[in-house]
Design a protein around this motif. Structure first.
Motif, PDB file in Angstrom:
ATOM      1  N   GLY A  88     -13.395  77.478  24.131  1.00  0.00           N
ATOM      2  CA  GLY A  88     -13.452  76.140  23.542  1.00  0.00           C
ATOM      3  C   GLY A  88     -12.558  76.031  22.319  1.00  0.00           C
ATOM      4  O   GLY A  88     -11.838  75.036  22.144  1.00  0.00           O
ATOM      5  N   ARG A  89     -12.588  77.056  21.482  1.00  0.00           N
ATOM      6  CA  ARG A  89     -11.717  77.073  20.300  1.00  0.00           C
ATOM      7  C   ARG A  89     -10.243  77.063  20.714  1.00  0.00           C
ATOM      8  O   ARG A  89      -9.415  76.391  20.107  1.00  0.00           O
ATOM      9  N   ALA A  90      -9.920  77.820  21.755  1.00  0.00           N
ATOM     10  CA  ALA A  90      -8.536  77.866  22.231  1.00  0.00           C
ATOM     11  C   ALA A  90      -8.112  76.503  22.783  1.00  0.00           C
ATOM     12  O   ALA A  90      -6.979  76.066  22.557  1.00  0.00           O
ATOM     13  N   LEU A  91      -9.010  75.832  23.487  1.00  0.00           N
ATOM     14  CA  LEU A  91      -8.694  74.494  23.991  1.00  0.00           C
ATOM     15  C   LEU A  91      -8.457  73.529  22.830  1.00  0.00           C
ATOM     16  O   LEU A  91      -7.522  72.721  22.866  1.00  0.00           O
ATOM     17  N   LEU A  92      -9.286  73.608  21.788  1.00  0.00           N
ATOM     18  CA  LEU A  92      -9.096  72.752  20.610  1.00  0.00           C
ATOM     19  C   LEU A  92      -7.787  73.100  19.895  1.00  0.00           C
ATOM     20  O   LEU A  92      -7.097  72.206  19.398  1.00  0.00           O
ATOM     21  N   LEU A 122     -20.983  73.076  15.131  1.00  0.00           N
ATOM     22  CA  LEU A 122     -19.855  73.930  15.528  1.00  0.00           C
ATOM     23  C   LEU A 122     -18.533  73.312  15.087  1.00  0.00           C
ATOM     24  O   LEU A 122     -17.690  73.985  14.499  1.00  0.00           O
ATOM     25  N   TYR A 123     -18.365  72.017  15.329  1.00  0.00           N
ATOM     26  CA  TYR A 123     -17.113  71.366  14.933  1.00  0.00           C
ATOM     27  C   TYR A 123     -16.917  71.423  13.422  1.00  0.00           C
ATOM     28  O   TYR A 123     -15.788  71.558  12.946  1.00  0.00           O
ATOM     29  N   SER A 124     -18.000  71.351  12.660  1.00  0.00           N
ATOM     30  CA  SER A 124     -17.888  71.481  11.193  1.00  0.00           C
ATOM     31  C   SER A 124     -17.321  72.846  10.826  1.00  0.00           C
ATOM     32  O   SER A 124     -16.479  72.954   9.947  1.00  0.00           O
ATOM     33  N   ARG A 125     -17.781  73.877  11.504  1.00  0.00           N
ATOM     34  CA  ARG A 125     -17.262  75.230  11.231  1.00  0.00           C
ATOM     35  C   ARG A 125     -15.791  75.358  11.629  1.00  0.00           C
ATOM     36  O   ARG A 125     -15.097  76.239  11.137  1.00  0.00           O
ATOM     37  N   LEU A 126     -15.338  74.483  12.511  1.00  0.00           N
ATOM     38  CA  LEU A 126     -13.944  74.514  12.965  1.00  0.00           C
ATOM     39  C   LEU A 126     -13.052  73.574  12.164  1.00  0.00           C
ATOM     40  O   LEU A 126     -11.902  73.330  12.536  1.00  0.00           O
ATOM     41  N   ALA A 159     -20.748  80.420  32.184  1.00  0.00           N
ATOM     42  CA  ALA A 159     -20.383  81.807  32.511  1.00  0.00           C
ATOM     43  C   ALA A 159     -19.206  82.298  31.680  1.00  0.00           C
ATOM     44  O   ALA A 159     -18.973  83.503  31.569  1.00  0.00           O
ATOM     45  N   HIS A 160     -18.458  81.368  31.076  1.00  0.00           N
ATOM     46  CA  HIS A 160     -17.287  81.735  30.280  1.00  0.00           C
ATOM     47  C   HIS A 160     -17.503  81.438  28.795  1.00  0.00           C
ATOM     48  O   HIS A 160     -16.560  81.486  28.009  1.00  0.00           O
ATOM     49  N   GLY A 161     -18.728  81.113  28.429  1.00  0.00           N
ATOM     50  CA  GLY A 161     -19.033  80.750  27.048  1.00  0.00           C
ATOM     51  C   GLY A 161     -18.999  81.937  26.102  1.00  0.00           C
ATOM     52  O   GLY A 161     -19.026  83.101  26.506  1.00  0.00           O
ATOM     53  N   ARG A 162     -18.922  81.603  24.824  1.00  0.00           N
ATOM     54  CA  ARG A 162     -18.977  82.584  23.732  1.00  0.00           C
ATOM     55  C   ARG A 162     -17.818  83.589  23.776  1.00  0.00           C
ATOM     56  O   ARG A 162     -17.945  84.720  23.359  1.00  0.00           O
ATOM     57  N   ARG A 163     -16.677  83.127  24.290  1.00  0.00           N
ATOM     58  CA  ARG A 163     -15.482  83.982  24.354  1.00  0.00           C
ATOM     59  C   ARG A 163     -14.296  83.347  23.639  1.00  0.00           C
ATOM     60  O   ARG A 163     -13.177  83.827  23.761  1.00  0.00           O
TER      61      ARG A 163
END
Length: 142
Positions: free
Chosen positions: A38-42, A71-75, A31-35
Motif C-alpha cells: 500500500g505504501r509503495a502504491l501511494l 495510517l494515512y496520518s503516519r504517512l 494475503a499480501h498485507g503488511r508488506r
C-alpha cells in the motif's frame, strides 16, 4: 501491483481533484498485507502527481478505522477542515454523505508532496547533471 503468482495483489485508483492527485481508492489483498505494498502504491501515486505538476495528494477515508486515517496520518497526510477543502473535494464529500458513507465518521486528508530539486541544483546548492551530484566531496553517481 502483482503478487508473486502474477495475480493482482493490490491497486490504487487516482484522479485529479482541485489540482491535487486524489486517491479514489487503494486496496491490497489481505494475503499480501503488511508488506509495504500500500505504501509503495501511494509512493507511485506521489511520483505520478509530481510528474504531472501536482503538489499534493488528497483522499477521503474513515476517521477511526486503524488502517484508514490513522495510517494515512503516519504517512504524512493531515486532516483537512471543511474550509480547507476545495470545491471539488467538498462536492465529493457531499456525494459520499448523500450515498450513506457518513454513517461512520469520514474525513478528507491532504499530503503535500516535496517538489524535486530544480535541474542543475543539488543539496546545499551544489550542481548536478545527468544524474550526478557535484559537491565539495567530489562527484557522486555514474
Amino acid at each position: 501491483a502483482e503478487g508473486g503468482d502474477g495475480r493482482a495483489a493490490g491497486y490504487l485508483l487516482l484522479d485529479v481533484v482541485d489540482g491535487a492527485g486524489h486517491v479514489e481508492q487503494v486496496s491490497v489483498h489481505p494475503a499480501h498485507g503488511r508488506r509495504g505494498l500500500g505504501r509503495a502504491l501511494l509512493a507511485s501515486a506521489a511520483t505520478w502527481a509530481l510528474g504531472h505538476g501536482l503538489g499534493a495528494l488528497t483522499l477521503t477515508t474513515y476517521a477511526d478505522v486503524p488502517w484508514n486515517a490513522p495510517l494515512y496520518s503516519r504517512l504524512g497526510f493531515r486532516i483537512l477542515r471543511p474550509h480547507e477543502q476545495g470545491p471539488q473535494l467538498r462536492a465529493l464529500r457531499r456525494h459520499e454523505a448523500d450515498s450513506g458513507l457518513d454513517a461512520w465518521p469520514r474525513v478528507a486528508m491532504r499530503r503535500v508532496l516535496a517538489a524535486p530539486a530544480p535541474r542543475g541544483t543539488g543539496p546545499d546548492g551544489c550542481g548536478s547533471s545527468a544524474g550526478r551530484w557535484r559537491g565539495p566531496w567530489g562527484t557522486l553517481g555514474a
